[in-house]
Motif scaffolding. Structure first.
Motif, PDB file in Angstrom:
ATOM      1  N   PRO A 195       0.804  -1.229   0.000  1.00 16.64           N
ATOM      2  CA  PRO A 195       0.000   0.000   0.000  1.00 16.64           C
ATOM      3  C   PRO A 195       0.833   1.272   0.000  1.00 16.64           C
ATOM      4  CG  PRO A 195      -0.021  -1.018   2.165  1.00 16.64           C
ATOM      5  CD  PRO A 195       0.640  -2.001   1.240  1.00 16.64           C
ATOM      6  N   GLU A 196       2.123   1.130   0.278  1.00 16.70           N
ATOM      7  CA  GLU A 196       2.989   2.306   0.256  1.00 16.70           C
ATOM      8  C   GLU A 196       3.599   2.533  -1.122  1.00 16.70           C
ATOM      9  OE1 GLU A 196       2.799   4.192   2.871  1.00 16.70           O
ATOM     10  OE2 GLU A 196       1.534   2.618   3.735  1.00 16.70           O
ATOM     11  N   LYS A 197       3.280   1.656  -2.056  1.00 17.18           N
ATOM     12  CA  LYS A 197       3.756   1.809  -3.428  1.00 17.18           C
ATOM     13  C   LYS A 197       2.571   1.698  -4.387  1.00 17.18           C
ATOM     14  CE  LYS A 197       8.376  -0.058  -2.527  1.00 17.18           C
ATOM     15  NZ  LYS A 197       9.374  -1.120  -2.880  1.00 17.18           N
ATOM     16  N   PRO A 198       1.740   2.735  -4.431  1.00 16.58           N
ATOM     17  CA  PRO A 198       0.551   2.697  -5.295  1.00 16.58           C
ATOM     18  C   PRO A 198       0.928   2.636  -6.765  1.00 16.58           C
ATOM     19  CG  PRO A 198       0.910   4.908  -4.439  1.00 16.58           C
ATOM     20  CD  PRO A 198       1.875   4.016  -3.710  1.00 16.58           C
ATOM     21  N   PRO A 199       0.026   2.191  -7.612  1.00 14.24           N
ATOM     22  CA  PRO A 199       0.328   2.070  -9.049  1.00 14.24           C
ATOM     23  C   PRO A 199       0.627   3.415  -9.683  1.00 14.24           C
ATOM     24  CG  PRO A 199      -2.026   1.791  -8.626  1.00 14.24           C
ATOM     25  CD  PRO A 199      -1.356   1.792  -7.294  1.00 14.24           C
ATOM     26  N   THR A 200       1.563   3.409 -10.608  1.00  9.33           N
ATOM     27  CA  THR A 200       1.950   4.635 -11.304  1.00  9.33           C
ATOM     28  C   THR A 200       1.660   4.575 -12.796  1.00  9.33           C
ATOM     29  OG1 THR A 200       4.217   3.825 -11.616  1.00  9.33           O
ATOM     30  CG2 THR A 200       3.776   5.114  -9.632  1.00  9.33           C
ATOM     31  N   THR A 201       1.273   3.404 -13.295  1.00  7.67           N
ATOM     32  CA  THR A 201       0.960   3.244 -14.720  1.00  7.67           C
ATOM     33  C   THR A 201      -0.363   2.498 -14.857  1.00  7.67           C
ATOM     34  OG1 THR A 201       2.049   1.091 -14.966  1.00  7.67           O
ATOM     35  CG2 THR A 201       3.422   3.067 -15.248  1.00  7.67           C
ATOM     36  N   TRP A 202      -0.930   2.548 -16.059  1.00 11.15           N
ATOM     37  CA  TRP A 202      -2.156   1.797 -16.345  1.00 11.15           C
ATOM     38  C   TRP A 202      -1.981   0.306 -16.041  1.00 11.15           C
ATOM     39  CZ3 TRP A 202      -5.101   3.147 -21.484  1.00 11.15           C
ATOM     40  CH2 TRP A 202      -5.737   4.400 -21.328  1.00 11.15           C
ATOM     41  N   ASP A 203      -0.882  -0.266 -16.527  1.00  7.68           N
ATOM     42  CA  ASP A 203      -0.689  -1.707 -16.358  1.00  7.68           C
ATOM     43  C   ASP A 203      -0.602  -2.085 -14.883  1.00  7.68           C
ATOM     44  OD1 ASP A 203      -0.781  -2.091 -19.071  1.00  7.68           O
ATOM     45  OD2 ASP A 203       1.396  -2.220 -19.335  1.00  7.68           O
ATOM     46  N   GLY A 311      -5.572   5.195   1.109  1.00  7.93           N
ATOM     47  CA  GLY A 311      -4.460   5.992   0.617  1.00  7.93           C
ATOM     48  C   GLY A 311      -4.906   6.799  -0.579  1.00  7.93           C
ATOM     49  N   VAL A 312      -4.130   7.833  -0.911  1.00  8.44           N
ATOM     50  CA  VAL A 312      -4.422   8.665  -2.073  1.00  8.44           C
ATOM     51  C   VAL A 312      -3.146   8.798  -2.892  1.00  8.44           C
ATOM     52  CG1 VAL A 312      -5.313  10.871  -2.906  1.00  8.44           C
ATOM     53  CG2 VAL A 312      -6.077   9.980  -0.704  1.00  8.44           C
ATOM     54  N   ALA A 313      -3.279   8.659  -4.201  1.00  7.06           N
ATOM     55  CA  ALA A 313      -2.121   8.752  -5.091  1.00  7.06           C
ATOM     56  C   ALA A 313      -2.494   9.515  -6.348  1.00  7.06           C
ATOM     57  CB  ALA A 313      -1.620   7.353  -5.463  1.00  7.06           C
ATOM     58  N   LEU A 314      -1.476   9.991  -7.049  1.00  5.20           N
ATOM     59  CA  LEU A 314      -1.707  10.637  -8.339  1.00  5.20           C
ATOM     60  C   LEU A 314      -2.306   9.629  -9.319  1.00  5.20           C
ATOM     61  CD1 LEU A 314       1.578  12.694  -8.844  1.00  5.20           C
ATOM     62  CD2 LEU A 314      -0.674  13.591  -8.246  1.00  5.20           C
ATOM     63  N   MET A 315      -3.079  10.124 -10.260  1.00  6.24           N
ATOM     64  CA  MET A 315      -3.648   9.252 -11.283  1.00  6.24           C
ATOM     65  C   MET A 315      -2.525   8.548 -12.045  1.00  6.24           C
ATOM     66  SD  MET A 315      -6.639   8.358 -12.324  1.00  6.24           S
ATOM     67  CE  MET A 315      -7.651   9.734 -11.774  1.00  6.24           C
ATOM     68  N   PRO A 316      -2.553   7.232 -12.136  1.00  6.60           N
ATOM     69  CA  PRO A 316      -1.516   6.516 -12.878  1.00  6.60           C
ATOM     70  C   PRO A 316      -1.441   6.975 -14.335  1.00  6.60           C
ATOM     71  CG  PRO A 316      -2.733   4.995 -11.488  1.00  6.60           C
ATOM     72  CD  PRO A 316      -3.468   6.306 -11.434  1.00  6.60           C
ATOM     73  N   ALA A 317      -0.243   6.970 -14.879  1.00  5.60           N
ATOM     74  CA  ALA A 317      -0.016   7.453 -16.244  1.00  5.60           C
ATOM     75  C   ALA A 317      -0.487   6.442 -17.276  1.00  5.60           C
ATOM     76  CB  ALA A 317       1.462   7.751 -16.447  1.00  5.60           C
ATOM     77  N   GLN A 322       0.436  11.347 -18.343  1.00  5.61           N
ATOM     78  CA  GLN A 322      -0.236  11.311 -17.053  1.00  5.61           C
ATOM     79  C   GLN A 322      -1.177  12.501 -16.975  1.00  5.61           C
ATOM     80  OE1 GLN A 322       2.259  11.741 -13.550  1.00  5.61           O
ATOM     81  NE2 GLN A 322       0.891  10.457 -12.333  1.00  5.61           N
ATOM     82  N   VAL A 323      -2.459  12.239 -16.796  1.00  3.96           N
ATOM     83  CA  VAL A 323      -3.450  13.303 -16.841  1.00  3.96           C
ATOM     84  C   VAL A 323      -4.643  12.881 -15.985  1.00  3.96           C
ATOM     85  CG1 VAL A 323      -4.558  12.353 -18.905  1.00  3.96           C
ATOM     86  CG2 VAL A 323      -4.788  14.799 -18.400  1.00  3.96           C
ATOM     87  N   THR A 324      -5.371  13.845 -15.489  1.00  2.00           N
ATOM     88  CA  THR A 324      -6.575  13.558 -14.732  1.00  2.00           C
ATOM     89  C   THR A 324      -7.621  14.617 -15.025  1.00  2.00           C
ATOM     90  OG1 THR A 324      -7.419  12.988 -12.522  1.00  2.00           O
ATOM     91  CG2 THR A 324      -5.908  14.854 -12.665  1.00  2.00           C
ATOM     92  N   PHE A 325      -8.838  14.360 -14.620  1.00  2.00           N
ATOM     93  CA  PHE A 325      -9.903  15.330 -14.817  1.00  2.00           C
ATOM     94  C   PHE A 325      -9.755  16.457 -13.806  1.00  2.00           C
ATOM     95  CE2 PHE A 325     -14.144  16.849 -13.553  1.00  2.00           C
ATOM     96  CZ  PHE A 325     -14.551  17.381 -14.766  1.00  2.00           C
ATOM     97  N   GLY A 326      -9.823  17.687 -14.282  1.00  2.00           N
ATOM     98  CA  GLY A 326      -9.737  18.841 -13.402  1.00  2.00           C
ATOM     99  C   GLY A 326     -10.772  19.882 -13.772  1.00  2.00           C
ATOM    100  N   ALA A 327     -11.313  20.533 -12.789  1.00  2.00           N
ATOM    101  CA  ALA A 327     -12.310  21.568 -13.048  1.00  2.00           C
ATOM    102  C   ALA A 327     -12.482  22.402 -11.794  1.00  2.00           C
ATOM    103  CB  ALA A 327     -13.638  20.967 -13.488  1.00  2.00           C
TER     104      ALA A 327
END
Length: 450
Positions: A195-203, A311-317, A322-327
């Motif tokens: 849990p301390e190494k959240p996913p960073t890519t789609w795969d 946990g909270v992590a950046l959206m995986p690339a 790497q992009v996420t929805f923002g508004a």
């Protein structure tokens, strides 16, 4: 039972879309059609209008300006307190604020503007800008920026898209959010993952989703509802898009977009990593039945209150970026307010004060949302109060808005996204042919805007 609530300012963005976004009544993040603006949030006031006026009359010598918005949830008392603070901080401007449900606000705005009445300034989401600017309801504010009344270099990347229309500045920054990845740490551990190494890519995210799925226990690795929030950001991450904003033509059936939909629907439909689109995803996540979900900062206080180990992590690339929805919401000077120089300057003064560090810190700390200023991203007081905000402030750097400058945004959402992605995810329709038809319908809608 925990009552799940959404930040009411987000409802402003959802209320006019006639489609679910992250505001569903049943807790499904993106799959609930909003048949009327008032049902976009389960905690929104049930009455037709909930108004507040910070002062009955302005002290002598002060210019009174009227401000309409729909901050009717837990953020309401915070905003009211800040307005009161502004009013007492100086002797030039008095803000008279009226808070009402978003459906009532839009109804009143249309009718009152036609008769030259209504507010001097208003807050709403970017999907409303094109419509109300073309109707003559809101006015350009180029001189606010040409006079450098705020430092726009401090705004999150891409935020200026929320302030522009037809080569004009048409609004002032109020707040901003970007989605991040929430994950249930207990489910992650039980699946033999770190849990301390959240996913960073789609795969990596797909691998987590498969490993956390156990259909016999009614347990799923992730969610992919059919709403407008998830699908576009997946297309962006694969190098595609929904619309070519220069030509106002559809891109929804282009190879990059189609490949993104195929990648994730394969996981959902064939590997069964997600619950049914109409499931109560928020409740499932809190009860340890859903491993991952994309959402905004408004969920953190609720998960903490429910004692979820998350946990909270950046959206995986994705493969392309790497992009996420923002508004977010912006404030807008109305044409009524622009007619009087004193009124206009008073609105400018408030917009300038709203952007100040102290104001943004107080707003961020008390409502749990990232500040609009990037120079507060490492502010120890903000991070100490809500550590999750560090990730959400970083997410702002990869956030991307959409449907900005599109008049018929609500129609696109209901007649293209809701219709065709429901067919794919709920009826298992062929992806390429379904997106071809969706693209044809999208082009018909966009043709009216060229």
């Amino acid at each position: 039972m925990q009552k799940w609530k959404r930040g009411s300012w987000l409802v402003a963005m959802c209320a006019t879309l006639l489609l679910a976004s992250a505001c569903g009544n049943n807790g499904n993040s993106t799959n609930n059609a909003s048949q009327s603006a008032g049902n976009a949030e389960s905690s929104a006031p049930s009455s037709a209008s909930a108004s507040t006026q910070t002062e009955s009359e302005a002290p002598e010598g002060k210019v009174t300006i009227t401000y309409w918005n729909g901050f009717s949830g837990s953020d309401r008392p915070v905003l009211e307190a800040l307005i009161k603070k502004f009013n007492s901080s100086q002797d030039q401007v008095e803000v008279k604020m009226e808070i009402m449900s978003w459906d009532v606000l839009y109804q009143k705005l249309t009718t009152s503007s036609a008769s030259g009445q209504g507010p001097d300034f208003i807050a709403f989401g970017p999907e409303n800008i094109a419509k109300y600017y073309d109707l003559g309801v809101i006015a350009p504010v180029d001189d606010f920026y040409s006079n450098s009344m705020i430092d726009t270099t401090l705004l999150p990347k891409g935020y200026d898209q929320l302030l522009h229309y037809k080569d004009h500045f048409v609004g002032f920054p109020m707040n901003y959010f970007a989605h991040a990845l929430y994950y249930n740490k207990d489910m992650v551990k039980n699946a033999g993952l770190d849990p301390e190494k959240p996913p960073t890519t789609w795969d990596e995210m797909a691998d987590w989703a498969v490993k956390m799925t156990d259909s016999k226990k009614g347990q799923y690795g992730m969610t992919l509802p059919s709403g407008w929030v998830y699908i576009p950001q997946l297309m962006w991450a694969n190098g595609g898009d929904v619309i070519d904003y220069q030509t106002k033509t559809s891109m929804i059936n282009k190879p990059e977009a189609v490949a993104a939909v195929k990648y994730w629907t394969d996981l959902v439909l064939n590997k069964k990593v997600a619950p049914a689109p109409n499931s109560d995803n928020l409740k499932m996540f809190a009860s340890g039945k859903l491993g991952m979900m994309f959402d905004g900062p408004w969920m953190s206080p609720q998960f903490k209150a429910a004692k979820v180990n998350y946990g909270v992590a950046l959206m995986p690339a994705g493969p392309a970026r790497q992009v996420t929805f923002g508004a977010g919401l912006s404030m807008h000077l109305t044409s009524k307010g622009a007619k009087d120089e004193k009124i206009k300057n008073a609105v400018y003064k408030f917009a300038q004060w709203w952007f100040e560090k102290d104001t943004q810190k107080e707003w961020a700390i008390k409502i749990g949302f990232p500040p609009i200023r990037t120079d507060l991203a490492s502010d120890p007081e903000i991070i100490e109060e809500n550590p999750d905000l560090k990730i959400f402030m970083e997410s702002a750097n990869i956030g991307q808005p959409w449907l900005v400058g599109i008049v018929n945004s609500g129609k696109i959402l209901s007649e293209v996204f809701q219709k065709y992605f429901d067919q794919i995810l709920m009826k298992k329709a062929d992806i390429q042919s379904t997106l071809d038809q969706a693209s044809a319908d999208l082009d018909k809608i966009l043709a009216t805007e060229r």
